[in-house]
Design a protein around this motif. Structure first.
Motif, PDB file in Angstrom:
ATOM      1  N   ALA A 180       6.541   4.505 -14.407  1.00  0.00           N
ATOM      2  CA  ALA A 180       6.818   4.984 -13.041  1.00  0.00           C
ATOM      3  C   ALA A 180       7.016   3.828 -12.052  1.00  0.00           C
ATOM      4  O   ALA A 180       6.478   3.842 -10.939  1.00  0.00           O
ATOM      5  N   VAL A 181       7.774   2.827 -12.471  1.00  0.00           N
ATOM      6  CA  VAL A 181       7.956   1.651 -11.600  1.00  0.00           C
ATOM      7  C   VAL A 181       8.908   1.992 -10.443  1.00  0.00           C
ATOM      8  O   VAL A 181       9.965   2.582 -10.645  1.00  0.00           O
ATOM      9  N   GLU A 182       8.483   1.664  -9.239  1.00  0.00           N
ATOM     10  CA  GLU A 182       9.346   1.819  -8.049  1.00  0.00           C
ATOM     11  C   GLU A 182       9.499   0.439  -7.420  1.00  0.00           C
ATOM     12  O   GLU A 182       8.529  -0.315  -7.329  1.00  0.00           O
ATOM     13  N   VAL A 183      10.720   0.135  -6.971  1.00  0.00           N
ATOM     14  CA  VAL A 183      11.000  -1.185  -6.405  1.00  0.00           C
ATOM     15  C   VAL A 183      11.491  -1.020  -4.968  1.00  0.00           C
ATOM     16  O   VAL A 183      12.318  -0.147  -4.691  1.00  0.00           O
ATOM     17  N   TYR A 184      10.956  -1.809  -4.081  1.00  0.00           N
ATOM     18  CA  TYR A 184      11.355  -1.789  -2.674  1.00  0.00           C
ATOM     19  C   TYR A 184      11.717  -3.213  -2.256  1.00  0.00           C
ATOM     20  O   TYR A 184      11.176  -4.168  -2.792  1.00  0.00           O
ATOM     21  N   GLU A 185      12.603  -3.314  -1.273  1.00  0.00           N
ATOM     22  CA  GLU A 185      12.901  -4.628  -0.689  1.00  0.00           C
ATOM     23  C   GLU A 185      12.758  -4.528   0.820  1.00  0.00           C
ATOM     24  O   GLU A 185      13.043  -3.473   1.396  1.00  0.00           O
ATOM     25  N   SER A 186      12.349  -5.609   1.435  1.00  0.00           N
ATOM     26  CA  SER A 186      12.250  -5.602   2.898  1.00  0.00           C
ATOM     27  C   SER A 186      12.484  -7.011   3.428  1.00  0.00           C
ATOM     28  O   SER A 186      12.049  -7.987   2.813  1.00  0.00           O
ATOM     29  N   SER A 187      13.153  -7.101   4.557  1.00  0.00           N
ATOM     30  CA  SER A 187      13.351  -8.423   5.151  1.00  0.00           C
ATOM     31  C   SER A 187      12.129  -8.854   5.983  1.00  0.00           C
ATOM     32  O   SER A 187      12.068  -9.992   6.446  1.00  0.00           O
ATOM     33  N   MET A 255      10.033  -8.518  -1.976  1.00  0.00           N
ATOM     34  CA  MET A 255      10.252  -7.447  -2.943  1.00  0.00           C
ATOM     35  C   MET A 255       8.898  -6.854  -3.304  1.00  0.00           C
ATOM     36  O   MET A 255       7.901  -7.587  -3.408  1.00  0.00           O
ATOM     37  N   TYR A 256       8.866  -5.544  -3.478  1.00  0.00           N
ATOM     38  CA  TYR A 256       7.617  -4.860  -3.832  1.00  0.00           C
ATOM     39  C   TYR A 256       7.842  -4.080  -5.113  1.00  0.00           C
ATOM     40  O   TYR A 256       8.875  -3.421  -5.274  1.00  0.00           O
ATOM     41  N   PHE A 257       6.858  -4.117  -6.000  1.00  0.00           N
ATOM     42  CA  PHE A 257       6.880  -3.295  -7.214  1.00  0.00           C
ATOM     43  C   PHE A 257       5.612  -2.448  -7.221  1.00  0.00           C
ATOM     44  O   PHE A 257       4.516  -2.960  -6.952  1.00  0.00           O
TER      45      PHE A 257
END
Ligand code: SAM
Length: 261
Positions: A180-187, A255-257
């Motif tokens: 159930a890996v979710e990946v997010y990115e944010s500046s 980056m977030y996992f």
């Protein structure tokens, strides 16, 4: 959370990450590479709930500020190498690592150890800067300052590496075997959502942001003033100092996992 977020922060992706964190019941949490404890503070403000934290760092000296900050909080801090942790298997409800992957000599070993000590069904959280993508000129200044800091730490024998690309991070996380890996990115980092000074960071050209880079480079170079590489690295530092006067400086994107064991 501050009422009036700067536009850049509101549109950065940090709010989505904050919402995701708000769905996680943390329980007993391990934080790897704790240093000053900034990520523990962020998790305390964002998780749905938590019981307690254990923060580990390979350098006891790096935990000094955290020890003071959390003296009345349910946070246990200890010097420990994350490659060989003394915790039993399946021990923590949540494990996390923030801004530390690029400080690790053996990333795969540490992530595998974190997986080992995580309970089945537990949450694995990663926050890490990355090197590629559409970084602005101001972010490239910050990245190049970081890379100079990496070179200086390396000269001094402190493990520190350039930030990984997003694909390299994905590859490292894929090896862990999470579901159930979710990946997010944010500046912007999630912690900026709680920072009173965030509006000041919005403008890369703001005098304080420019001065900070210049002072940081000078302080870093002073650490190797007697080293044969000093002149070469001083030139690199001077060129970054010239660029920051033109482009300003902004923090690297993150980056977030999120995954489950
Ligand atoms: C940039 S700091 C982390 C900052 C903090 N986690 C945050 O989010 O603000 C990286 C830390 O990782 C620690 N570190 C590096 N290698 C480690 C290892 N093998 N085990 C535990 N800590 C390690 C360093 O000593 C340093 O304090």
């Amino acid at each position: 959370m501050i009422a009036d977020l700067p536009d850049g922060l509101r549109e950065s992706g940090a709010i989505k990450v904050r919402e995701k964190l708000g769905t996680i019941s943390g329980g007993v949490i391990l934080d790897v590479g704790t240093q000053d404890g900034d990520f523990i503070t962020t998790l305390m403000k964002t998780l749905r709930e938590y019981k307690s934290f254990v923060g580990i760092d390979i350098l006891a000296g790096d935990l000094k500020k955290a020890k003071e900050k959390f003296k009345d909080a349910p946070v246990d801090l200890m010097e420990m190498n994350a490659e060989t942790m003394s915790f039993p298997d399946n021990h923590f409800n949540t494990v996390c690592i923030s801004y530390s992957i690029h400080h690790l000599e053996n990333i795969d070993t540490v992530l595998a150890e974190m997986y080992r000590v995580l309970k089945p069904g537990g949450s694995f959280i990663i926050q890490e800067l990355y090197s590629d993508g559409e970084q602005t000129q101001a972010q490239r200044v910050d990245r190049d300052k970081h890379n100079l800091n990496v070179k200086i730490d390396t000269i001094l024998g402190i493990p520190h590496f350039e930030a990984l690309s997003r694909q390299e991070l994905r590859d490292a996380v894929n090896k862990v075997g999470l579901s159930a890996v979710e990946v997010y990115e944010s500046s912007w980092g999630v912690k900026c959502l709680f920072c009173k000074e965030a509006p000041d960071c919005e403008d890369p050209h703001r005098k304080e942001n420019v001065d900070y880079v210049i002072k940081d480079i000078d302080a870093d170079l002073a650490r190797i003033i007697d080293h044969p590489s000093y002149d070469e690295l001083r030139q690199v530092g001077e060129s970054i100092k010239e660029r920051v006067k033109v482009t300003g400086s902004s923090a690297a994107s993150v980056m977030y996992f999120f995954g489950k064991k």
